[in-house]
Design a protein around this motif. Sequence first.
Motif, mmCIF file in Angstrom:
data_model
loop_
_atom_site.group_PDB
_atom_site.id
_atom_site.type_symbol
_atom_site.label_atom_id
_atom_site.label_comp_id
_atom_site.label_asym_id
_atom_site.label_seq_id
_atom_site.Cartn_x
_atom_site.Cartn_y
_atom_site.Cartn_z
ATOM 1 N N UNK A 542 0.821 -1.222 0.000
ATOM 2 C CA UNK A 542 0.000 0.000 0.000
ATOM 3 C C UNK A 542 0.854 1.270 0.000
ATOM 4 N N UNK A 543 1.896 1.397 0.832
ATOM 5 C CA UNK A 543 2.718 2.612 0.753
ATOM 6 C C UNK A 543 3.350 2.802 -0.632
ATOM 7 N N UNK A 544 3.768 1.705 -1.244
ATOM 8 C CA UNK A 544 4.367 1.787 -2.579
ATOM 9 C C UNK A 544 3.310 2.211 -3.600
ATOM 10 N N UNK A 545 2.114 1.645 -3.486
ATOM 11 C CA UNK A 545 1.036 1.979 -4.420
ATOM 12 C C UNK A 545 0.646 3.448 -4.317
ATOM 13 N N UNK A 546 0.584 3.961 -3.097
ATOM 14 C CA UNK A 546 0.226 5.376 -2.899
ATOM 15 C C UNK A 546 1.280 6.279 -3.535
ATOM 16 N N UNK A 547 2.549 5.957 -3.321
ATOM 17 C CA UNK A 547 3.622 6.763 -3.916
ATOM 18 C C UNK A 547 3.541 6.732 -5.443
ATOM 19 N N UNK A 548 3.269 5.552 -6.008
ATOM 20 C CA UNK A 548 3.155 5.440 -7.461
ATOM 21 C C UNK A 548 1.982 6.262 -7.981
ATOM 22 N N UNK A 549 0.856 6.210 -7.264
ATOM 23 C CA UNK A 549 -0.324 6.975 -7.688
ATOM 24 C C UNK A 549 -0.038 8.462 -7.691
ATOM 25 N N UNK A 550 0.662 8.941 -6.667
ATOM 26 C CA UNK A 550 1.019 10.363 -6.591
ATOM 27 C C UNK A 550 1.948 10.735 -7.750
ATOM 28 N N UNK A 559 -5.706 2.937 -6.046
ATOM 29 C CA UNK A 559 -4.565 2.036 -5.933
ATOM 30 C C UNK A 559 -4.617 1.239 -4.627
ATOM 31 N N UNK A 560 -5.059 1.877 -3.548
ATOM 32 C CA UNK A 560 -5.206 1.173 -2.274
ATOM 33 C C UNK A 560 -6.228 0.047 -2.413
ATOM 34 N N UNK A 561 -7.340 0.324 -3.091
ATOM 35 C CA UNK A 561 -8.372 -0.710 -3.284
ATOM 36 C C UNK A 561 -7.846 -1.871 -4.125
ATOM 37 N N UNK A 562 -7.066 -1.562 -5.168
ATOM 38 C CA UNK A 562 -6.526 -2.627 -6.012
ATOM 39 C C UNK A 562 -5.636 -3.562 -5.202
ATOM 40 N N UNK A 563 -4.780 -2.994 -4.356
ATOM 41 C CA UNK A 563 -3.905 -3.808 -3.512
ATOM 42 C C UNK A 563 -4.730 -4.628 -2.523
ATOM 43 N N UNK A 564 -5.749 -4.011 -1.941
ATOM 44 C CA UNK A 564 -6.579 -4.693 -0.943
ATOM 45 C C UNK A 564 -7.305 -5.888 -1.548
ATOM 46 N N UNK A 565 -7.933 -5.681 -2.700
ATOM 47 C CA UNK A 565 -8.669 -6.778 -3.345
ATOM 48 C C UNK A 565 -7.718 -7.887 -3.790
ATOM 49 N N UNK A 566 -6.570 -7.521 -4.323
ATOM 50 C CA UNK A 566 -5.616 -8.535 -4.795
ATOM 51 C C UNK A 566 -5.080 -9.359 -3.636
ATOM 52 N N UNK A 567 -4.805 -8.721 -2.508
ATOM 53 C CA UNK A 567 -4.246 -9.432 -1.353
ATOM 54 C C UNK A 567 -5.280 -10.332 -0.693
#
Length: 619
Positions: A542-550, A559-567
């Motif tokens: 999630x921290x990596x996804x947030x940085x990428x989104x920014x 991006x947080x939702x994508x990581x959550x659903x995938x995990x």
Amino acid sequence: MSVATPATVSALGGVSVDVLVVFAVVLGALVLFVTEWLPIDVTAILIMVVLVVLGDWTQVSTTESLSGFSNKATIAVLAMLILSTGVSRSGLVQIVGRKLSAFAGDSRRRQLAATIGAGGPVSGFINNTPVVAILVPVISDLAHKGKTSPSKLLMPLSFASMLGGMLTLIGTSTNLLASETAARLGAEQGVEGLHAFSMFEFTHLGVVVLAVGSLYLFVVAPRLLPDRVPAEEDYLAEYEMGDYLSEVVVGEHSPIVGKTVREAIDFDRFDADVLGLVRDGERFIEPLGQKVVRAGDTLTIRTDRNTLGDIATVDDLALSGTPEEEAELEPTTQDEQALVEVVIPSGSSLAGETLASATFRQRYDANVLAFRSRGETVHERMDHRQLRVGDTLLVQAPREGIDRLSANQDFIVAHEPEEPDYRTEKIPYAVAIVLGVVLAATVTPFHIVTTALAGVVAMVGTGVLHPSEVYESVDWDVIFLLAGVIPLGIALEQTGAAELLGGLVASTATVLPAIGVLWVFYVFTGVITSVISNNASVVLMIPVAVEAAVEVGSNPFAFVLAVTFAASTAFMTPVGYQTNLFVYGPGGYTFGDFFRVGLPLQLLLSVVTVAGIAVFWGV
């Protein structure tokens, strides 16, 4: 002369030593999670210690290393596990499962529909891991009674529970952890749009995912799942016991005549167990240890052929035959015996122990004939093989002993007890409490952790749970795992490691649109979750996804939702999610079975979920 502190020293390529040290800690943690060299809870504690010892580089203080224990997600998961146990003790889920079993009969399509229907929707309101633990015996019995291989139903049960877990915030521990991580990042880094999930924040997407996934499980999965376990229940054949069970007759001059059964076999010298004794047409099973051996007795022995030959030579025993059916292992005395499979769940005191160190035979008045571990069937030197979460033991015990095993938190017994001890009179209280927790967290300003803890108190106050059961209800491996990986996520953020990784992934935006980068995160999270804990992957990604989104100017919440659903939907391996481990042994699956069935589903849902996120929240 001043000396530069470790935090100010830079490494090659402009990457700071701080970041390299954190990467090393993450890599070490991943290796320990995958190899299981240490129990999960011990690995979690080790992570906390290492982060503090290397604090000059990891930038994690003692307080921050312990923050996982006070994190709202950790406490909320703890409370939800207790609430789930309360529902289990009431027998509600088991009764629903039985009703669906009656509906299914011997129709395989109806059996599959009943399995998906029992495991999916319920998992949205009760933590999905206990739901599968509760339903494994129900679905196993449904399969055998309906002349269907359990292999056709148990994997769909696990997958359906994962899909159902994405209906609400409380469906999985992963959702709760992702919610708190997103809220913390939003507050600390000022990222607009990041916030804690509400109870039904993503329910509409969850319904779509459940519907598509259920359709796949109903139409495609049956064609890909083999009949690993015979429809007709025959454990001796299933566990290939033909070469490991023998009957021998005690000779008149045998040196074991006059000895007790416990003294008869030199267990330090021979890997063997005496499972039964026949005398004058009467069969005895347990307790056998103090029974005195007489000439002419027939002993049922579990051992391999070579060892049997050595024992026969030493003790003057004559080979009589091999038990070919389960009935031949059952006694003719009133103390009836049964064979049953038991699964080692997460949190079991047996995980990490051996049968010898756990004094299994003495503690549980039962014999282990064989066990499955990560797809391997073990017959020899079982007493000294370390047991792991997900291992399935083939146990011989008195029928009343099976009921005791069913009530023991150390096991999931793959059969319902004949006389289950449910508190059915407490069902209205259990349902009202769970609905109250959900409603209060939805319409009041109170956080889910507050309403869930209030629900725990209500469970005890109304008698749904006994006070002693509160502590037994908690899967402490999960709690320690959360406590250990949360500060690891903090280290990723504070050292800039997350920013570095996010920038690297964001660079794909030069060749991919934003929705393509989102899909990359979904797929990568699914892959990493397949080899480590789902909770660990959420904290790391999630921290990596947030940085990428920014970096790419996209919606961080998407991006947080994508990581959550995938995990939360790790289908490709049996170790990616706890519920897969619960069905691994009883279903007789191989590692490849999960990959063959899970990979197409993972890819299908990667498209459905990412498209749904883009439609509902925008990228």
